[in-house]
Enzyme design. Sequence first.
Site, PDB file in Angstrom:
ATOM      1  N   GLU A   1      35.595  35.899  35.659  1.00  0.00           N
ATOM      2  CA  GLU A   1      34.841  36.737  34.717  1.00  0.00           C
ATOM      3  C   GLU A   1      35.756  37.665  33.921  1.00  0.00           C
ATOM      4  O   GLU A   1      35.290  38.624  33.306  1.00  0.00           O
ATOM      5  CB  GLU A   1      33.766  37.561  35.450  1.00  0.00           C
TER       6      GLU A   1
ATOM      7  N   HIS B   1      31.292  44.065  38.697  1.00  0.00           N
ATOM      8  CA  HIS B   1      30.236  43.049  38.763  1.00  0.00           C
ATOM      9  C   HIS B   1      29.942  42.711  40.218  1.00  0.00           C
ATOM     10  O   HIS B   1      30.863  42.490  41.006  1.00  0.00           O
ATOM     11  CB  HIS B   1      30.699  41.784  38.016  1.00  0.00           C
TER      12      HIS B   1
ATOM     13  N   HIS C   1      26.504  41.159  43.081  1.00  0.00           N
ATOM     14  CA  HIS C   1      25.282  40.363  43.218  1.00  0.00           C
ATOM     15  C   HIS C   1      24.258  41.153  44.041  1.00  0.00           C
ATOM     16  O   HIS C   1      24.000  40.802  45.200  1.00  0.00           O
ATOM     17  CB  HIS C   1      25.607  39.033  43.883  1.00  0.00           C
TER      18      HIS C   1
ATOM     19  N   GLU D   1      15.716  60.437  39.725  1.00  0.00           N
ATOM     20  CA  GLU D   1      17.106  60.595  39.264  1.00  0.00           C
ATOM     21  C   GLU D   1      17.561  59.472  38.324  1.00  0.00           C
ATOM     22  O   GLU D   1      18.538  59.622  37.608  1.00  0.00           O
ATOM     23  CB  GLU D   1      18.062  60.692  40.457  1.00  0.00           C
TER      24      GLU D   1
ATOM     25  N   HIS E   1      21.489  36.150  38.657  1.00  0.00           N
ATOM     26  CA  HIS E   1      22.908  36.138  39.014  1.00  0.00           C
ATOM     27  C   HIS E   1      23.387  37.496  39.561  1.00  0.00           C
ATOM     28  O   HIS E   1      23.816  37.572  40.705  1.00  0.00           O
ATOM     29  CB  HIS E   1      23.753  35.715  37.800  1.00  0.00           C
TER      30      HIS E   1
HETATM   31  P1  13P Z   1      35.331  35.102  40.878  1.00  0.00           P
HETATM   32  O1  13P Z   1      35.602  34.753  42.318  1.00  0.00           O
HETATM   33  O2  13P Z   1      36.055  34.171  39.928  1.00  0.00           O
HETATM   34  O3  13P Z   1      35.622  36.555  40.595  1.00  0.00           O
HETATM   35  O4  13P Z   1      33.783  34.844  40.595  1.00  0.00           O
HETATM   36  C1  13P Z   1      32.798  35.468  41.362  1.00  0.00           C
HETATM   37  C2  13P Z   1      31.555  35.723  40.586  1.00  0.00           C
HETATM   38  O5  13P Z   1      30.769  36.582  40.954  1.00  0.00           O
HETATM   39  C3  13P Z   1      31.293  34.932  39.355  1.00  0.00           C
HETATM   40  O6  13P Z   1      30.290  35.511  38.586  1.00  0.00           O
HETATM   41 ZN    ZN Z   2      28.882  36.740  39.813  1.00  0.00          ZN
END
Ligand code: 13P
Ligand code: ZN
Length: 273
Positions: free
Chosen positions: A115, A138, A140, A168, A209
């Site tokens: 990413e 980033h 999940h 908040e 995602h």
């Molecule tokens: P990477 O292991 O390449 O960082 O990818 C993980 C991920 O969350 C892809 O969106």
């Molecule tokens: Zn991801």
Amino acid sequence: MKVLDAEFVKGFIRMTSDGWEQGWHERNGGNLTYRIKDEEVEAVKEELHPGEWQEIGASVPALANEFFLVTGSGKYFRNVCLDPEANISIIELDDKGENYRICWGMRDGGRPTSELPSHLMNLEVKKKIDPKYRVVYHGHPTNIIALTFVLPLKDEVFTRELWEMATECPVVFPSGIGVIPWMVCGGREIGVETSKKMEEYDLAIWAHHGMFAAGEDFDLTFGLFHTAEKAAEILVKVLSITPNKTQTIQPDEFRRLAKAFEVELPEKFLYEK
Ligand code: 13P
Ligand code: ZN
């Protein structure tokens, strides 16, 4: 100074451990980028050994010649604190912002996160708006992702619904939260769409995602991500009990809150339901 003794590296590693403990980084899920300050680069210079130039897959001229600390592609957040040198790396960009080279880390091989185009495009947008922004994260987060299956994928809906879940929230993310429909991850295209959202927001959701957060430092960025995911957890619980709330925070109450906390809440989120 050794790279591993630098405060920015310690803060980065702590954030990867904290994110893992929150459950936002199954397997190699998630990635983190920090735009390193000039004086921080200078302090660890003796340990930087540039490798070969490689293509970023995106063009970020406003970040030319800068250095970044990044997680590796396919690397597990839970392993970063055990062996940072194998799982993260310092990269340098060329004078066009089109290529990078690894200067430290990725000891056993590998490359920065898949990413990287999204991270760098987001950091470029943020730097232009406010040079104090240095972190893009980033992960999940379970509840945010769950909501992308049931709420309309609209910035206005996600922002308003999450704001209602905790007083908040509008104070922590007054500009709101952007939502991107499902796209193929790991390339320039999704990076372009994410960075468009980052023109306006500090948070962007990738449907089905995960989520991106941008901020000035590790605490603010982690706190922002955490606050949004906590609100999503409450909303998932509420929706699991009933589709209809008995009471909630009203648009005029948000306006009063904005006044009291001196934040600006865009009217587009304060629609009548
Ligand atoms: P990477 O292991 O390449 O960082 O990818 C993980 C991920 O969350 C892809 O969106
Ligand atoms: Zn991801």
